[in-house]
Motif scaffolding. Structure first.
Motif, PDB file in Angstrom:
ATOM      1  N   UNK A 154      -0.236   3.479 -13.837  1.00 12.06           N
ATOM      2  CA  UNK A 154       0.597   2.588 -12.233  1.00 12.06           C
ATOM      3  C   UNK A 154      -0.469   2.474 -10.954  1.00 12.06           C
ATOM      4  N   UNK A 155      -1.561   2.962 -11.106  1.00 17.27           N
ATOM      5  CA  UNK A 155      -2.363   2.828 -10.487  1.00 17.27           C
ATOM      6  C   UNK A 155      -3.061   1.198 -10.555  1.00 17.27           C
ATOM      7  N   UNK A 156      -2.947   1.036 -11.593  1.00 19.84           N
ATOM      8  CA  UNK A 156      -3.916   0.177 -12.271  1.00 19.84           C
ATOM      9  C   UNK A 156      -3.552  -1.103 -12.514  1.00 19.84           C
ATOM     10  N   UNK A 157      -1.631  -0.880 -12.001  1.00 17.95           N
ATOM     11  CA  UNK A 157      -0.345  -2.188 -11.459  1.00 17.95           C
ATOM     12  C   UNK A 157      -0.445  -2.401 -10.120  1.00 17.95           C
ATOM     13  N   UNK A 158      -0.786  -0.891  -9.555  1.00 20.65           N
ATOM     14  CA  UNK A 158      -1.490  -1.706  -8.314  1.00 20.65           C
ATOM     15  C   UNK A 158      -2.650  -2.128  -7.346  1.00 20.65           C
ATOM     16  N   UNK A 159      -3.461  -2.397  -8.162  1.00 18.56           N
ATOM     17  CA  UNK A 159      -5.061  -2.797  -8.295  1.00 18.56           C
ATOM     18  C   UNK A 159      -4.530  -4.119  -8.800  1.00 18.56           C
ATOM     19  N   UNK A 160      -4.262  -4.960  -9.539  1.00 18.19           N
ATOM     20  CA  UNK A 160      -3.951  -6.608 -10.011  1.00 18.19           C
ATOM     21  C   UNK A 160      -2.861  -6.878  -8.763  1.00 18.19           C
ATOM     22  N   UNK A 161      -1.525  -5.969  -8.106  1.00 11.94           N
ATOM     23  CA  UNK A 161      -0.676  -6.716  -7.339  1.00 11.94           C
ATOM     24  C   UNK A 161      -0.547  -7.218  -6.361  1.00 11.94           C
TER      25      UNK A 161
ATOM     26  N   UNK B 133      -8.057  -3.692  -1.246  1.00 18.41           N
ATOM     27  CA  UNK B 133      -8.976  -4.377  -1.625  1.00 18.41           C
ATOM     28  C   UNK B 133      -9.221  -3.820  -2.964  1.00 18.41           C
ATOM     29  N   UNK B 134      -8.629  -2.887  -3.672  1.00 19.37           N
ATOM     30  CA  UNK B 134      -8.901  -2.228  -4.402  1.00 19.37           C
ATOM     31  C   UNK B 134      -8.119  -0.543  -4.848  1.00 19.37           C
ATOM     32  N   UNK B 135      -8.871   0.507  -5.203  1.00 20.01           N
ATOM     33  CA  UNK B 135      -8.096   1.723  -4.857  1.00 20.01           C
ATOM     34  C   UNK B 135      -8.987   2.657  -4.394  1.00 20.01           C
ATOM     35  N   UNK B 136      -9.146   3.967  -3.466  1.00 17.95           N
ATOM     36  CA  UNK B 136      -9.549   5.109  -3.843  1.00 17.95           C
ATOM     37  C   UNK B 136      -9.318   5.995  -4.990  1.00 17.95           C
ATOM     38  N   UNK B 137     -10.024   6.496  -6.170  1.00 15.87           N
ATOM     39  CA  UNK B 137      -8.959   7.843  -6.655  1.00 15.87           C
ATOM     40  C   UNK B 137      -9.841   9.210  -5.900  1.00 15.87           C
ATOM     41  N   UNK B 138      -8.960  10.351  -5.774  1.00 15.87           N
ATOM     42  CA  UNK B 138      -9.102  11.284  -5.664  1.00 15.87           C
ATOM     43  C   UNK B 138      -8.941  12.449  -6.165  1.00 15.87           C
ATOM     44  N   UNK B 139     -10.139  13.228  -6.632  1.00 15.99           N
ATOM     45  CA  UNK B 139     -10.861  14.466  -7.842  1.00 15.99           C
ATOM     46  C   UNK B 139      -9.051  15.331  -6.479  1.00 15.99           C
TER      47      UNK B 139
ATOM     48  N   UNK C 198       3.169  -0.484  16.341  1.00 13.41           N
ATOM     49  CA  UNK C 198       2.640   0.269  15.954  1.00 13.41           C
ATOM     50  C   UNK C 198       3.075   1.655  15.393  1.00 13.41           C
ATOM     51  N   UNK C 199       2.882   1.927  13.931  1.00 17.66           N
ATOM     52  CA  UNK C 199       3.173   3.039  12.997  1.00 17.66           C
ATOM     53  C   UNK C 199       2.521   3.696  13.301  1.00 17.66           C
ATOM     54  N   UNK C 200       2.658   5.036  12.339  1.00 13.26           N
ATOM     55  CA  UNK C 200       1.476   5.878  11.949  1.00 13.26           C
ATOM     56  C   UNK C 200       2.868   6.336  10.205  1.00 13.26           C
ATOM     57  N   UNK C 201       2.231   6.098   9.786  1.00 11.00           N
ATOM     58  CA  UNK C 201       2.445   5.425   8.346  1.00 11.00           C
ATOM     59  C   UNK C 201       1.842   7.065   6.888  1.00 11.00           C
ATOM     60  N   UNK C 202       2.599   7.038   6.098  1.00 11.72           N
ATOM     61  CA  UNK C 202       2.192   8.003   5.071  1.00 11.72           C
ATOM     62  C   UNK C 202       1.007   7.238   3.711  1.00 11.72           C
ATOM     63  N   UNK C 203       0.037   6.734   3.482  1.00 10.02           N
ATOM     64  CA  UNK C 203      -0.935   6.316   2.110  1.00 10.02           C
ATOM     65  C   UNK C 203       0.255   5.954   1.172  1.00 10.02           C
ATOM     66  N   UNK C 204       0.878   5.423   0.067  1.00 12.97           N
ATOM     67  CA  UNK C 204       1.295   5.671  -1.133  1.00 12.97           C
ATOM     68  C   UNK C 204      -0.101   6.372  -2.328  1.00 12.97           C
ATOM     69  N   UNK C 205       0.530   7.534  -2.931  1.00 11.91           N
ATOM     70  CA  UNK C 205       0.049   7.873  -3.937  1.00 11.91           C
ATOM     71  C   UNK C 205       0.608   7.948  -5.265  1.00 11.91           C
ATOM     72  N   UNK C 206      -0.774   7.953  -6.896  1.00 11.36           N
ATOM     73  CA  UNK C 206      -0.152   8.226  -6.982  1.00 11.36           C
ATOM     74  C   UNK C 206      -0.831   9.554  -8.606  1.00 11.36           C
ATOM     75  N   UNK C 207      -0.047   9.626  -9.418  1.00  8.28           N
ATOM     76  CA  UNK C 207      -1.037  10.577 -10.380  1.00  8.28           C
ATOM     77  C   UNK C 207      -0.751   9.579 -11.976  1.00  8.28           C
ATOM     78  N   UNK C 208      -0.419   9.083 -11.776  1.00 12.90           N
ATOM     79  CA  UNK C 208      -0.097   7.944 -13.112  1.00 12.90           C
ATOM     80  C   UNK C 208      -1.167   6.722 -12.816  1.00 12.90           C
ATOM     81  N   UNK C 209      -2.151   6.968 -14.171  1.00  9.28           N
ATOM     82  CA  UNK C 209      -2.659   5.988 -14.038  1.00  9.28           C
ATOM     83  C   UNK C 209      -3.232   4.609 -14.534  1.00  9.28           C
TER      84      UNK C 209
ATOM     85  N   UNK D 105      -6.118  11.479  -7.988  1.00  8.01           N
ATOM     86  CA  UNK D 105      -4.741  10.602  -7.693  1.00  8.01           C
ATOM     87  C   UNK D 105      -5.048   9.661  -7.187  1.00  8.01           C
ATOM     88  N   UNK D 106      -4.516   7.860  -7.035  1.00  6.07           N
ATOM     89  CA  UNK D 106      -4.905   6.909  -7.066  1.00  6.07           C
ATOM     90  C   UNK D 106      -3.947   6.774  -5.203  1.00  6.07           C
ATOM     91  N   UNK D 107      -4.955   6.393  -5.041  1.00  8.76           N
ATOM     92  CA  UNK D 107      -3.870   5.159  -3.278  1.00  8.76           C
ATOM     93  C   UNK D 107      -4.540   3.715  -3.175  1.00  8.76           C
TER      94      UNK D 107
END
Length: 361
Positions: A167-174, A181-187, A154-165, A26-28
């Motif tokens: 799409x995750x790299x698009x997030x990494x660049x954009x 400053x990057x991505x967190x990758x969770x097994x 102040x807000x309480x928010x859910x972090x976006x996440x995707x299983x799509x590799x 899972x990519x965040x």
């Protein structure tokens, strides 16, 4: 407070990956803030830092949103962030760690925080830490349906996440332009591993050529612990931009010999001579300034001034407001570079992306 998972908790961490690992992940987005474990049992709320220190007094504005958003009994993992002009601002966040309650209260109004949640450790009477992350994420998404709807912090928010590799790299660049400053990758099948680097992080890596303007001794007393770095601004002033550290014992001793000929006996001859004065440290950005987390523990933050005549190439992940975020790593000396050619323009920031675009991902 009586919860299935009780404080203090040292959160699960991530180890650096140079490329995307294989496997079901899972990519965040990787948030640039303060890690925060929130424990709620009815009206009792405790916010703990990565090092288990309490955060509640520094972020008083979060008490109401947490009670309005979270289930009555739960333990959640997330990141406190501060956004300024729709972009993460770590410097503004760092200002919140201040001993004066009056200043903390003022900053809570001027630069309120948000809490981005990305994991859940307990809900009701259930300890969820041994369940796979995919299950915990599903529980967290169910909790997020109850998050209060606010259009301002102040807000309480859910972090976006995707299983799509891809799409995750698009997030990494954009999303770098929003202050991430990057991505967190969770097994997806992994349990919650306290204080262990069982996740991965993919970060942007860059280099810059910097003037070495001073050093600090290693905490052991043997050799150079860190090199203090500077870059020249457009007006010709040499600005402190961070430090290079994490040297081996052998390299620490070598650096002592290499910088010895540059040591200044009289600080008055150094471009940062005035920074020895206490008022120069009010914003916490100058060499020798006390760290807000550890300034009271007696650590020595003094430094040895050097003639700013040598240039080092350093590797870094992120820079904001003309300063490195975190500790950089020295790559090599650059004898072919003149110090005056080491300009702050090297730290160009990426194209702006609104933080709300990240949150809507």
């Amino acid at each position: 407070m009586d919860l299935p998972v009780m404080p203090p908790v040292k959160p699960m961490l991530a180890k650096l990956a140079k490329t995307l690992p294989e496997g079901e992940l899972s990519y965040e987005p990787k948030w640039d803030g303060f890690r925060c474990i929130v424990f709620r049992d009815g009206d009792e709320i405790l916010m703990g830092s990565r090092n288990t220190k309490p955060l509640d007094r520094y972020f008083p504005e979060m008490a109401g949103p947490l009670k309005a958003s979270l289930p009555p009994r739960c333990v959640v993992d997330g990141e406190l962030i501060v956004a300024v002009d729709d972009k993460l601002d770590f410097d503004a966040l760092g200002q919140r760690i201040h001993p004066a309650e009056s200043r903390t209260t003022m900053l809570a109004e001027q630069t309120p925080a948000d809490l981005i949640l990305f994991d859940v450790l307990a809900l009701g009477d259930d300890d969820l830490t041994q369940r796979p992350f995919a299950d915990r994420r599903q529980v967290l998404e169910g909790m997020a349906e109850g998050f209060a709807d606010r259009d301002h912090a102040p807000r309480v928010l859910l972090a976006p996440a995707t299983r799509d590799r891809a799409r995750a790299m698009e997030w990494f660049e954009a999303f770098e332009g929003a202050g991430l400053d990057g991505l967190i990758l969770k097994p997806v099948d992994a349990p919650y591993a306290f204080d262990k680097r069982s996740q991965f992080k993919l970060k942007h890596v860059r280099t810059a050529d910097c003037v070495v303007a001073g050093y600090r001794m290693h905490k052991s007393g043997d050799g150079v612990g860190s090199l203090i770095l500077g870059l020249f601004a457009d007006d010709g002033a040499l600005w402190h931009v961070g430090v290079a550290a994490s040297f081996t014992a052998k390299r620490r001793a070598e650096l002592m010999d290499e910088v010895a000929p540059l040591v200044l006996d009289d600080i008055a001859d150094h471009p940062w001579a005035s920074w020895m004065e206490a008022e120069a440290h009010e914003d916490g950005s100058m060499p020798g300034a006390p760290n807000r987390w550890s300034g009271a523990n007696g650590r020595d933050h003094s430094w040895v001034p050097l003639r700013p005549e040598r240039v080092a190439e350093v590797r870094y992940n992120w820079a904001t407001s003309g300063r490195f975020r975190g500790t950089t790593k020295m790559v090599r000396w650059r004898p072919d570079r003149d110090p005056e050619s080491c300009l702050a323009e090297q730290l160009a920031e990426p194209e702006f992306v609104p933080l709300e675009r990240v949150l809507r991902a």
